[in-house]
Design an enzyme around this catalytic site. Structure first.
Site, mmCIF file in Angstrom:
data_model
loop_
_atom_site.group_PDB
_atom_site.id
_atom_site.type_symbol
_atom_site.label_atom_id
_atom_site.label_comp_id
_atom_site.label_asym_id
_atom_site.label_seq_id
_atom_site.Cartn_x
_atom_site.Cartn_y
_atom_site.Cartn_z
ATOM 1 N N TYR A 89 -28.465 58.753 -23.760
ATOM 2 C CA TYR A 89 -29.857 58.456 -23.407
ATOM 3 C C TYR A 89 -30.768 58.578 -24.627
ATOM 4 O O TYR A 89 -31.601 57.694 -24.898
ATOM 5 C CB TYR A 89 -30.321 59.407 -22.305
ATOM 6 C CG TYR A 89 -31.700 59.125 -21.774
ATOM 7 C CD1 TYR A 89 -31.932 58.082 -20.883
ATOM 8 C CD2 TYR A 89 -32.790 59.902 -22.170
ATOM 9 C CE1 TYR A 89 -33.204 57.825 -20.382
ATOM 10 C CE2 TYR A 89 -34.062 59.652 -21.681
ATOM 11 C CZ TYR A 89 -34.256 58.612 -20.791
ATOM 12 O OH TYR A 89 -35.526 58.357 -20.309
ATOM 13 N N LYS B 40 -32.962 55.569 -26.435
ATOM 14 C CA LYS B 40 -34.417 55.616 -26.574
ATOM 15 C C LYS B 40 -34.844 55.643 -28.041
ATOM 16 O O LYS B 40 -35.892 55.091 -28.399
ATOM 17 C CB LYS B 40 -34.980 56.813 -25.811
ATOM 18 C CG LYS B 40 -34.803 56.714 -24.308
ATOM 19 C CD LYS B 40 -35.457 55.449 -23.733
ATOM 20 C CE LYS B 40 -35.446 55.416 -22.222
ATOM 21 N NZ LYS B 40 -36.139 54.233 -21.660
#
Length: 248
Positions: free
Chosen positions: A154, A158
């Site tokens: 994740y 990002k």
């Protein structure tokens, strides 16, 4: 509706995406509420927008599918004649410690969170270039700024969104197209609601404001970046995190 600007919000059936869709609709946009899994939740967002006297429609698309994103953008421009704002909010998590993380879980997060943003920008970019105008707003995360144990996939996705934002901003600036990102911290979404009280307390201890944020507080910043007030703002990453990333 012909006099309204058109906004596409991906992953808008709940959480931050739903809050952004409602805020942009309240600001006068016709909002395309994109969803992948739950048509019911997306339609509930549309119903709430319409009940407030504004306009929206729900359209399904898996943003990890390059061709499907092309079909989505083509449908929007065919039906409404233009696209003014693209908010890349769709995202998933497959949390786990790195040494236990499967390749499939790493790839799934990258494919949706990072490649999904590339897919929509790649297809919407042609329309923006033709119009010589447009707003692209990517939803990044404080995890992409700070990293987070148990979220290597994740955080990487990002961080990639942040790099994508800055690169595309440089490429499209000459056509007066702005590209920015918002990096939320811990926001009261389904993911945070699923945390135990002790986990929430531990997180809150690291937030200078001393509380978890609300989806509407992220939506307020997105609305600014979509507005004419932000016409000279591009390539920026704005953290909405109660001060978590101060100094990074």
């Amino acid at each position: 509706m012909s006099d309204k600007r058109i906004a596409l919000v991906t992953g808008a059936s709940r959480g931050i995406g739903a809050a952004v869709a409602k805020r942009l609709a309240a600001d006068g946009y016709f909002v395309v509420v994109n969803y992948n899994g739950s048509a019911q939740r997306a339609q509930e967002v549309v119903t709430q927008i319409v009940a407030a006297g504004n306009d929206a429609v729900a359209l399904q698309c898996d943003v990890s599918d390059f061709d499907a994103c092309g079909e989505l953008i083509a449908r929007i421009t065919a039906d409404y004649g233009r696209l003014d704002v693209l908010v890349n909010n769709a995202g998933i998590t497959r949390d786990g410690l790195l040494m236990r993380m499967s390749e499939a879980d790493f790839d799934a997060v990258i494919d949706t969170n990072l490649k999904g943003a590339f897919h929509t920008i790649r297809h919407a970019g042609r329309q923006f270039l033709k119009q010589r105008s447009g707003r692209i707003i990517n939803i990044a995360s404080v995890s992409g700024l700070l990293g987070n144990a148990g979220q290597a996939n994740y955080a990487a996705s990002k961080a990639g969104v942040i790099g994508l934002t800055k690169s595309v901003a440089r490429e499209l600036a000459s056509r007066q197209i702005t590209v920015n990102a918002v990096a939320p911290g811990f926001i009261a979404t389904d993911m945070v609601d699923a945390m135990t009280d002790s986990a929430k307390a531990a997180v809150t201890d690291h937030i200078p404001f001393g509380r978890i944020g609300e989806p509407e507080e992220v939506a307020d910043v997105v609305a600014f970046l979509a507005s004419d007030a932000a016409r000279y703002v591009t390539g920026q990453i704005i953290a909405v995190d109660g001060g978590m990333s101060i100094g990074c």
